[in-house]
Design a protein around this motif. Structure first.
Motif, PDB file in Angstrom:
ATOM      1  N   SER A  23     -21.457  85.941  94.381  1.00  0.00           N
ATOM      2  CA  SER A  23     -21.701  85.603  95.783  1.00  0.00           C
ATOM      3  C   SER A  23     -20.581  84.763  96.383  1.00  0.00           C
ATOM      4  O   SER A  23     -20.452  84.644  97.602  1.00  0.00           O
ATOM      5  CB  SER A  23     -23.017  84.841  95.918  1.00  0.00           C
ATOM      6  OG  SER A  23     -22.921  83.546  95.323  1.00  0.00           O
ATOM      7  N   ALA A  92     -12.529  93.763 100.313  1.00  0.00           N
ATOM      8  CA  ALA A  92     -13.952  93.644 100.647  1.00  0.00           C
ATOM      9  C   ALA A  92     -14.819  93.796  99.403  1.00  0.00           C
ATOM     10  O   ALA A  92     -15.868  93.145  99.278  1.00  0.00           O
ATOM     11  CB  ALA A  92     -14.338  94.687 101.692  1.00  0.00           C
ATOM     12  N   SER A  93     -14.386  94.648  98.449  1.00  0.00           N
ATOM     13  CA  SER A  93     -15.173  94.842  97.216  1.00  0.00           C
ATOM     14  C   SER A  93     -15.219  93.575  96.376  1.00  0.00           C
ATOM     15  O   SER A  93     -16.103  93.418  95.533  1.00  0.00           O
ATOM     16  CB  SER A  93     -14.572  95.994  96.391  1.00  0.00           C
ATOM     17  OG  SER A  93     -13.353  95.603  95.772  1.00  0.00           O
ATOM     18  N   LYS A  95     -15.628  90.711  97.798  1.00  0.00           N
ATOM     19  CA  LYS A  95     -16.387  89.779  98.634  1.00  0.00           C
ATOM     20  C   LYS A  95     -15.497  88.639  99.135  1.00  0.00           C
ATOM     21  O   LYS A  95     -15.912  87.473  99.197  1.00  0.00           O
ATOM     22  CB  LYS A  95     -17.612  89.243  97.886  1.00  0.00           C
ATOM     23  CG  LYS A  95     -18.572  90.336  97.418  1.00  0.00           C
ATOM     24  CD  LYS A  95     -19.826  89.766  96.806  1.00  0.00           C
ATOM     25  CE  LYS A  95     -20.714  90.873  96.230  1.00  0.00           C
ATOM     26  NZ  LYS A  95     -21.112  91.855  97.239  1.00  0.00           N
TER      27      LYS A  95
END
Length: 243
Positions: A23, A92-93, A95
């Motif tokens: 996260s 983006a992968s 995060k």
């Protein structure tokens, strides 16, 4: 010993620690709590926590340092060898927030090196574009691209300060053939400075040349710090291969 309870608790600890890492709550470089403290927190044996940490290390999520503890690793993007991918999607992968910066554009008549890179049979106008892709504000990939202006003349007037040349080309000059070359190199002084590395730091360089029905379209060189990218490929045996 309650084996079922230990297995359930192991999975719970694993899930919670992994969630903190994936996260972004625990960013790269963050030191995880010590095993003895985690054991107290979850009311379990240190052996159970040790197994969790070993699993996280094998997954490449943490790095265990003797006498220092365990730290969240820098995530690695991965790309298929034959895939024409978008670096924004790679970031983006992970995060991480993506950003892009145009470094320079230069139009010129192709020299010998340009012709070699683009596989040009004769001289012609080319556009060189250098740009940097960033992840969470840090250099992620240096892009050095040549565009054949005889095949893609509109590139001469494109505003690459707002859009990377890769996605722009995919929309306007679809390719019909591609060739890849992958190698490990030590960063020269200029590249190291741009990527914020020490000179000679190992980097992964992916070079790609594409063509369409009108001829060579582009040659691009992507340079990644070696710890931040990996290449994967799927293979199937040919029908003639021994089984």
């Amino acid at each position: 010993m309650d084996i079922a309870r230990d297995a359930t608790l192991h999975q719970r600890i694993l899930n919670e620690l992994e969630s903190q890492i994936v996260s972004g709550a625990w960013p790269p470089g963050h030191r995880l709590p010590f095993e003895v403290d985690l054991a107290k927190q979850y009311g379990c044996s240190r052996m159970t926590v040790n197994k969790v940490m070993t699993q996280l290390a094998k997954a490449g999520l943490i790095e265990r340092r003797k006498k220092s503890g365990s730290f969240v690793t820098q995530p690695q993007a991965q790309s298929a060898v034959l895939e024409i991918h978008d670096i924004k999607t790679e970031v983006a992968s992970l995060k991480l927030a993506y950003s892009y910066a145009l470094l320079a554009t230069t139009e010129r008549e192709a020299d010998i090196e340009d012709r070699r890179r683009l596989d040009l049979e004769k001289p012609g106008p080319v556009l060189e574009v250098r740009c940097m892709h960033l992840a969470a504000g840090d250099p992620f990939c240096l892009e050095e691209r040549l565009i054949n202006l005889e095949v893609v003349p509109d590139a001469r007037h494109a505003d690459f300060s707002n859009v990377a040349p890769g996605p722009w080309l995919l929309e306007r000059a679809p390719w019909t053939a591609a060739q890849h070359q992958i190698q490990a190199v030590g960063a020269d002084r200029e590249t190291a400075k741009l990527l914020k590395l020490k000179p000679e730091t190992a980097c992964l360089v992916i070079e790609r040349r594409t063509w369409n029905t009108f001829g060579p379209v582009t040659h691009v060189r992507f340079t990644y710090p070696g710890t931040r990218h990996r290449v994967v490929a799927d293979f199937q045996p040919s029908s003639s291969q021994p089984r």
